[in-house]
Design an enzyme around this catalytic site. Sequence first.
Site, short mmCIF file in Angstrom:
data_model
loop_
_atom_site.label_atom_id
_atom_site.label_comp_id
_atom_site.label_asym_id
_atom_site.label_seq_id
_atom_site.Cartn_x
_atom_site.Cartn_y
_atom_site.Cartn_z
N LYS A 1 -58.71 24.46 81.48
CA LYS A 1 -58.77 23.87 80.10
C LYS A 1 -57.33 23.69 79.52
CE LYS A 1 -63.42 25.06 79.60
NZ LYS A 1 -64.38 26.02 79.27
N GLN B 1 -65.02 31.01 75.44
CA GLN B 1 -65.52 30.99 76.69
C GLN B 1 -66.66 31.93 77.16
OE1 GLN B 1 -64.05 28.90 79.11
NE2 GLN B 1 -66.07 29.30 80.38
N ASP C 1 -67.27 22.40 71.73
CA ASP C 1 -68.19 22.70 72.47
C ASP C 1 -69.55 22.12 72.35
OD1 ASP C 1 -67.04 23.65 75.16
OD2 ASP C 1 -67.14 25.63 74.42
#
Length: 292
Positions: A54, A98, A121
Site C-alpha cells: 500500500k 491493518q 477501507d
Amino acid sequence: MAAQIISGTEISKKIREELVNEIETLKQQHNITPGLAAVLVGEDAASKVYVGQKEKACRKLGIDSYRRDLPGDTSEADLLALVAELNKDPRVHGILVQLPLPKHISAERVIYAIDPDKDVDCFHPVNVGKMMIGKARFLPCTPHGIMELLRRSEIPTEGKHAVVVGRSNIVGKPIANLMLQPHPGGNATVTVCHTGSRDLVTYTRMADILIVAVGRPRAITADMVKEGVVVIDVGVNRIGKTPEGKPILAGDVDFDAVREKAAAITPVPGGVGPMTITMLMKNTLKAAKGSL
Ligand SMILES: NC(=O)c1ccc[n+]([C@@H]2O[C@H](COP(=O)([O-])OP(=O)(O)OC[C@H]3O[C@@H](n4cnc5c(N)ncnc54)[C@H](OP(=O)(O)O)[C@@H]3O)[C@@H](O)[C@H]2O)c1
C-alpha cells in the site's frame, strides 16, 4: 470454450494512470496532496507485506503515506489514541488499520473510532449502512474492485443471476449488496451461499456470474459451474513455496479446469488482488477531494 481472462493487473494499471492525473490536478488546483495513514500493529508477516504494498502504491501515485508501526503489545487505549490523533491530522485524508489486530485489541472498537470521512477501507458501520441504502461515500475496496473488473470488461450484470459464495463482512456481504443495487453494473438477482447452505453445487451451477470468497484452495471445481459462466475468484491461498522461498498462491477456484467452461474468469494472482489496493488509492483521493 476459451475463457476471456479478466486481468486485474491490466485494469488496475489503467485505473492507476487515471488516478495519477486526478491527483496531479488536485495538487495543482487546490494545493492538496492526498494522504493515507497506514497503521500496523505487531509483526504479522503477511500484514507487513500488505502495508508495504500500500505504501509503494501511494509513492507511485503521488499520495503521501504516513506509516505507523506499533509493537504487538500496544494497548488498545494507545491505538485508539493514535486513531484520534490521525482523525484530527489535516494531512491525513484516509486511515487504514491493518487487520488482523492482536487478540487483546478489539478490531470493532478501533474501526468504530475512525472518522467515517477518513474510513477508506469502508469498514465503519456508518459507511456500511450508507452503501446498503445506495448512498455510499466510499465503497469497500475488494468489492469495489470486483465491480470495476466487471464494468471495464463489459460484462453485463443487469438481470443476471449472481451467486456469491462466502458471507464475510469484507467481501461476501458487500459484493452481494453492490450487485443487487439498482444501478448500472448491478441490478442482478443475487444468491449468497455459506457453510450453512445445503447442496452448494445446485446454486453454483445456476450462476451467470459466480463470485467466490471462501479461502479454500480450488473449492470450486469444473463440475460445479455451467458453461458460459463468468467467474470472479477472490481467494488468495498459500499452498506452498517455490525453491526460492516465495509463496505459491492458488485461488478458491480450480482455474485450469473451470476456464474450459467459463466465458470469462479472473486468475490468481493477477485478478482481484491488484484491484483492492487500487481502490484503496481511489478512496484516498476521494477523501482528499471531500476535505475541500
Ligand atoms: N484479493 C483480495 O484483495 C482479497 C481481499 C479479501 C480477501 N481475500 C481472500 O478471499 C478469501 C475469502 O476471504 P474472507 O475474508 O471473505 O474470508 P472469511 O472471513 O474466512 O469468510 C469465508 C466465507 O466463506 C464461507 N465458506 C467457507 N467454506 C465454505 C464452503 N465450503 N462452502 C460454502 N461457504 C464456505 C464461510 O462461511 P460461514 O460464514 O458459514 O463460515 C465464510 O462466509 C480468502 O482467501 C482471502 O485471502 C482476497
